[in-house]
Structures are given as C-alpha cells and as structure tokens.
Design an enzyme around this catalytic site. Structure first.
Site, PDB file in Angstrom:
ATOM      1  N   GLU A 169     -25.999 -52.022 -71.836  1.00  0.00           N
ATOM      2  CA  GLU A 169     -27.038 -53.025 -71.567  1.00  0.00           C
ATOM      3  C   GLU A 169     -26.492 -54.434 -71.805  1.00  0.00           C
ATOM      4  O   GLU A 169     -26.755 -55.358 -71.021  1.00  0.00           O
ATOM      5  CB  GLU A 169     -28.245 -52.757 -72.467  1.00  0.00           C
ATOM      6  CG  GLU A 169     -29.303 -53.842 -72.449  1.00  0.00           C
ATOM      7  CD  GLU A 169     -29.989 -54.004 -73.786  1.00  0.00           C
ATOM      8  OE1 GLU A 169     -30.176 -55.168 -74.203  1.00  0.00           O
ATOM      9  OE2 GLU A 169     -30.327 -52.993 -74.410  1.00  0.00           O
ATOM     10  N   HIS A 170     -25.732 -54.614 -72.883  1.00  0.00           N
ATOM     11  CA  HIS A 170     -25.136 -55.920 -73.185  1.00  0.00           C
ATOM     12  C   HIS A 170     -24.085 -56.315 -72.143  1.00  0.00           C
ATOM     13  O   HIS A 170     -24.048 -57.453 -71.681  1.00  0.00           O
ATOM     14  CB  HIS A 170     -24.488 -55.899 -74.572  1.00  0.00           C
ATOM     15  CG  HIS A 170     -25.447 -56.096 -75.695  1.00  0.00           C
ATOM     16  ND1 HIS A 170     -25.427 -57.195 -76.520  1.00  0.00           N
ATOM     17  CD2 HIS A 170     -26.479 -55.325 -76.133  1.00  0.00           C
ATOM     18  CE1 HIS A 170     -26.388 -57.102 -77.420  1.00  0.00           C
ATOM     19  NE2 HIS A 170     -27.044 -55.965 -77.221  1.00  0.00           N
TER      20      HIS A 170
ATOM     21  N   GLU B  69     -26.198 -57.925 -84.592  1.00  0.00           N
ATOM     22  CA  GLU B  69     -27.534 -57.413 -84.298  1.00  0.00           C
ATOM     23  C   GLU B  69     -27.875 -56.257 -85.237  1.00  0.00           C
ATOM     24  O   GLU B  69     -29.008 -56.136 -85.709  1.00  0.00           O
ATOM     25  CB  GLU B  69     -27.607 -56.942 -82.833  1.00  0.00           C
ATOM     26  CG  GLU B  69     -28.965 -56.414 -82.420  1.00  0.00           C
ATOM     27  CD  GLU B  69     -28.987 -55.946 -80.969  1.00  0.00           C
ATOM     28  OE1 GLU B  69     -29.961 -55.278 -80.579  1.00  0.00           O
ATOM     29  OE2 GLU B  69     -28.013 -56.238 -80.227  1.00  0.00           O
TER      30      GLU B  69
END
Length: 503
Positions: free
Chosen positions: A109-110, A187
C-alpha cells in the site's frame, strides 16, 4: 455568596425531581402526564420505529461486471456538490500473506505511491494530484486493501488513470523501499503507543492463534526490515486479480462513462478465477479461547477486552449482533452523560464510578468474527466491574425489553446513516459491500432487516453466542488484559469464569 448558596439550594431541590422524571419515563411505557408533557412536546420517552422509506430512496447503485471479472459499481449520490470519489477495492489483506511475509500487504500500500513507468517518482504523482485539487489515499485491513481519490467531477477520468497506473505499473525502486522501511517502523511506534490498537492486536493473536488473521497488519519489525521487491511483486500478481477487485465511484458520476474508462484502463491485471472465499475455505480461521495478561507497573489504569466468537459478514446473526452491540453501547467519562445513557451497562458503570470508558465491539470477517467489550478502569474497581459486565451478558439472554431493543435499533440506523455522509463514504460503503456481500444492499432492505430484530431475537442470539458457547467450551471466549499489577487481571478473569458458570 448569597446568590451562590441560593443557586445551590435550587439545584438540590431540582435534582431529585429530575431523577424521578427521568426514571419514571424510562420504567413505564405510558403516555406522559400533563405535568411533564411540556418537556416532551417534540419527543417521546418511548422509542418508536418510524417509517424511514421517504428518506432512504437514494439513487440506486448500478453494477457492471466486465468480461475480465472486474466489477464496477457507481452511485450518483450526492451529486449537487459536483464532487466525486472513485477507488479500487481489493479482496486481499494481511490474512492472505504467505508465512514469513506478514506486513507485505501494508508495505505494498505504501509503495504503490512511489512511482510508475509514466510517473517515475512520488513527487511527480503528488504534483499531478495537487494540481487537480484532489486527494489520494489508501488503507489496508486484514481482509481488504483500498486505494481511492476524491476529485472534482471533471477529473474522474484522470483519477481512474492514476489508480490504474499505480496498481498495474508500480516500479518499487530499491531506494524507495529502503526509505519506506523507516516510515513504516515509525508508524509502528505510533501504533504501539495507542493502547486500543495494541489490545485489539493482542486480541486477534489470542483468538486466531497460528493463523494469518491473528497477525498484525503492519507485520513484525524483522519482516518490515526484510520485505523485498520480489515479495511485493508476488503479492500483487497473486492477489490483485480482476475477480477480486471492485472499482467503486460515487457522487457526480456517470455509470456508463466510468465503465468505459475502466474497460480502457484496467487491462493488465490477472484474470485468475480463484476467489477470496476459496482461499478462506482452504485455510479457515479457527477461534481459540485463551487469555493474554501483560503486567506494567507504569499503567495507571487497566485495559481489558473480553471477546466471544462472532459472526461472519453473511451470517444471519450478523445484524442481531449489531443490535446487541448497540444495546451494550459505548461510554466515556469525558462526555459525562452515563447516568442518562440508553445503555443499562453504561448507566451502571457511570453511577458506580467503575470505569473510565466502555466500548462494545463487533468485527466481522469472511468466515468468523469477534464480539465483546473493551473497557478501561482503575485497578481497584475490576472486581465490581467484571461482575456488572457478566450480569449484563446474562441479562441479554433472558431479560431484554422491547423498549431498549427499539432504542438500540434506532441508534444503529442513525449510526449507519451518519457513516455515508458524502461521496467518499458512499464509495467506501459500496466497494466494501460488493466484496463482502457480492452486491450493494439498499438501505431500505438493511433497515427492514434491523427492524425485524425484536427482543426474542436478541435473547436467542445472546444465548447462542454468549451463554451456550460458554457452556459448551471455554474455547469460545478470549480475555486480554493490561494492568498495573498481574493479580488485578486475574481477579477479572476469575469473576468472568464465575459469572458465566452461574448463568
């Protein structure tokens, strides 16, 4: 000073009267007396089931399935703002990762935003999005991954072009991969500072031991440091297939135009017919009862989650469990209205000063679910708090009134409507439903299903998911606790066992 004393006397005289008024209204189902009618001129103390149909006739969602198996769903609502949202929903998340590669779905996703063949780096992509005044975002869950954009209606074709490009032609440059490792590790540090996130990660690990559904979405640190370009390419080629993808658009959009653009742009994905349901059936998640206790003297409060095996998305019990979740409710001391809450559990906790917050949860997956309560409380109240929670669980299976069920149905319906406020929410709702149900359930139908849940249904469902499963085996319940002292969580655990055994 005299004025303050007079005000205090007035409050002391008024509070008992308000107490009698509130409690007489909640314990009787009769019409208000003339003396109290002026307080109820625009409302009723008894919840009713109104006819919602005049407010729920939204434009219908239109669905087209392309020859490749890719589905397109659009809904021209709301259109007045001339804003549209469009996204790609993929039936793939962390539960579909191979052993030893946990975290790949989230890493992908990143990396999708780090450049393509036509957009060689992240800066080129960001400038293009900003020039349109658009917003591009993504998120990963345990079963789904989503990429979406909010744009002006005239930029829908450009947004679809960007989405198709980042998913079909990602470059995964090694330098960007190395840089993103640091971003994800930071994160992870942020997530580890959020106790609610940590509790639910532990809860999944305890409930689905040895299964990918029990893994975290971000993955362990060692995986984040070792995930390679090959892992990313293998995941996207295996799971980003047309039969497992939905393009969803809402707002000021034309269905036929979106379908034509998708046909033109989304041409390079695999057409492997393997579905997510087939993968789930090949490796089903088994709910396992267990306990996790973490002692930390620095915690001023105890964080406790009690969970039972819940239902899948398509299980007939999924909606009754949603109503039960609404009955149990949520409460936080900061809002200060616990003793006036419709939730009897919240009232009891607030009046007895037993906890700082309470939240009922109900999470659905393709083949299972998790249902229960998460609470934060001072260590010295855990024993009384556990007794109250267990008593409420028992009560749900035997003594639920139509009044509180009606109130819970209305609260649930209001919550669902609030979650589709705007084109982004409508797009997300339709994309998710296409993956989980295979269709978009109209709100008229959904509300009819909710209104069909009466107190008999609630008690039957509570008995099946809470009482019966406890009686048959302790393998159907989980407890996760973080407390200042180890023995405090043990107190709650013992009360939990005793409370359920006595039911």
């Amino acid at each position: 000073m005299a004025a303050l004393a007079s005000a205090a006397r007035s409050r002391r005289r008024l509070l008992p009267y308000l107490y009698r008024l509130l409690h007489s209204a909640s314990t009787t189902a009769v019409s208000p007396s003339p003396s109290t009618s002026r307080f109820l001129r625009h409302a009723s103390p008894v919840p009713r089931t109104p006819d919602h149909s005049p407010y729920l006739r939204f434009p219908a969602a239109r669905v087209s399935t392309l020859p490749s198996g890719l589905r397109v769903v659009t809904q021209a609502y709301p259109v007045a703002t001339r804003i549209a949202s469009v996204g790609v929903w993929v039936d793939a998340g962390s539960r579909f990762e191979l052993p030893g590669t946990n975290g790949t779905a989230h890493f992908l996703e990143h990396m999708a935003f780090k450049g393509t063949r036509r957009r060689p780096n992240a800066q080129v992509l960001e400038v293009e999005i900003e020039d349109m005044g658009a917003r591009l975002n993504a998120y990963t869950s345990r079963e789904q991954t989503t990429f979406f954009a909010d744009v002006q209606a005239r930029h829908v074709p450009a947004a679809l072009d960007v989405l198709s490009d980042i998913l079909q032609h990602p470059r995964f440059p090694e330098r960007a991969i190395q840089r993103e490792r640091g971003v994800i590790l930071r994160e992870m540090e942020e997530v580890q500072g959020m106790m609610e996130e940590v509790i639910f990660d532990h809860l999944h690990a305890a409930a689905f031991q040895g299964h990918p559904l029990g893994d975290t979405i971000l993955g362990p640190e060692e995986n984040i440091r070792s995930i390679s370009k090959k892992d990313l390419e293998q995941y996207i080629s295996t799971h980003y297939t047309c039969p497992r993808m939905v393009v969803s658009a809402a707002g000021s959009v034309s269905h036929d135009e979106v379908v034509d653009q998708v046909k033109e742009l989304f041409t390079e994905f695999s057409t492997d017919p393997t579905t997510a349901d087939q993968l789930v059936q090949a490796n089903p998640a088994i709910f396992t009862g267990s306990e996790v206790r973490v002692e930390n003297a620095e915690f001023p409060l105890a964080h406790i989650a009690i969970a039972f095996k819940g239902s899948s998305w398509t299980d007939p019990s999924s909606i009754p469990l949603m109503v039960i979740q609404s009955i149990l409710g949520s409460w936080n001391r900061s809002i200060g209205v616990g003793n006036c809450s419709g939730s009897s559990l919240a009232r009891g906790i607030s009046n007895a000063n037993l906890a700082e917050s309470l939240m009922a949860f109900n999470t659905n997956y393709r083949d299972t679910g998790i249902f229960g309560i998460y609470t934060i409380a001072p260590p010295d109240t855990l024993q009384d708090l556990s007794r109250l929670i267990m008593a409420e669980f028992r009560r749900l299976a035997s003594q639920v009134s139509e009044t509180e069920v009606a109130r819970a149905r209305n609260q649930l319906k209001s919550s669902l409507l609030l979650h589709i406020d705007g084109s982004t929410a409508v797009t997300e709702n339709n994309g998710r439903q296409m993956l989980t149900y295979g269709r978009v359930m109209p709100f008229l139908e959904l509300f009819a299903r909710i209104d069909a849940v009466d107190c008999a249904t609630v008690m039957e469902t509570a008995k099946e998911y809470i009482i019966d499963k406890w009686d048959s085996s302790r393998n159907y319940q989980n407890l996760v606790g973080f407390a200042p002292k180890h023995v405090l969580t043990m107190i709650l655990l013992e009360e939990y066992y005793l409370g359920m055994q006595s039911s």
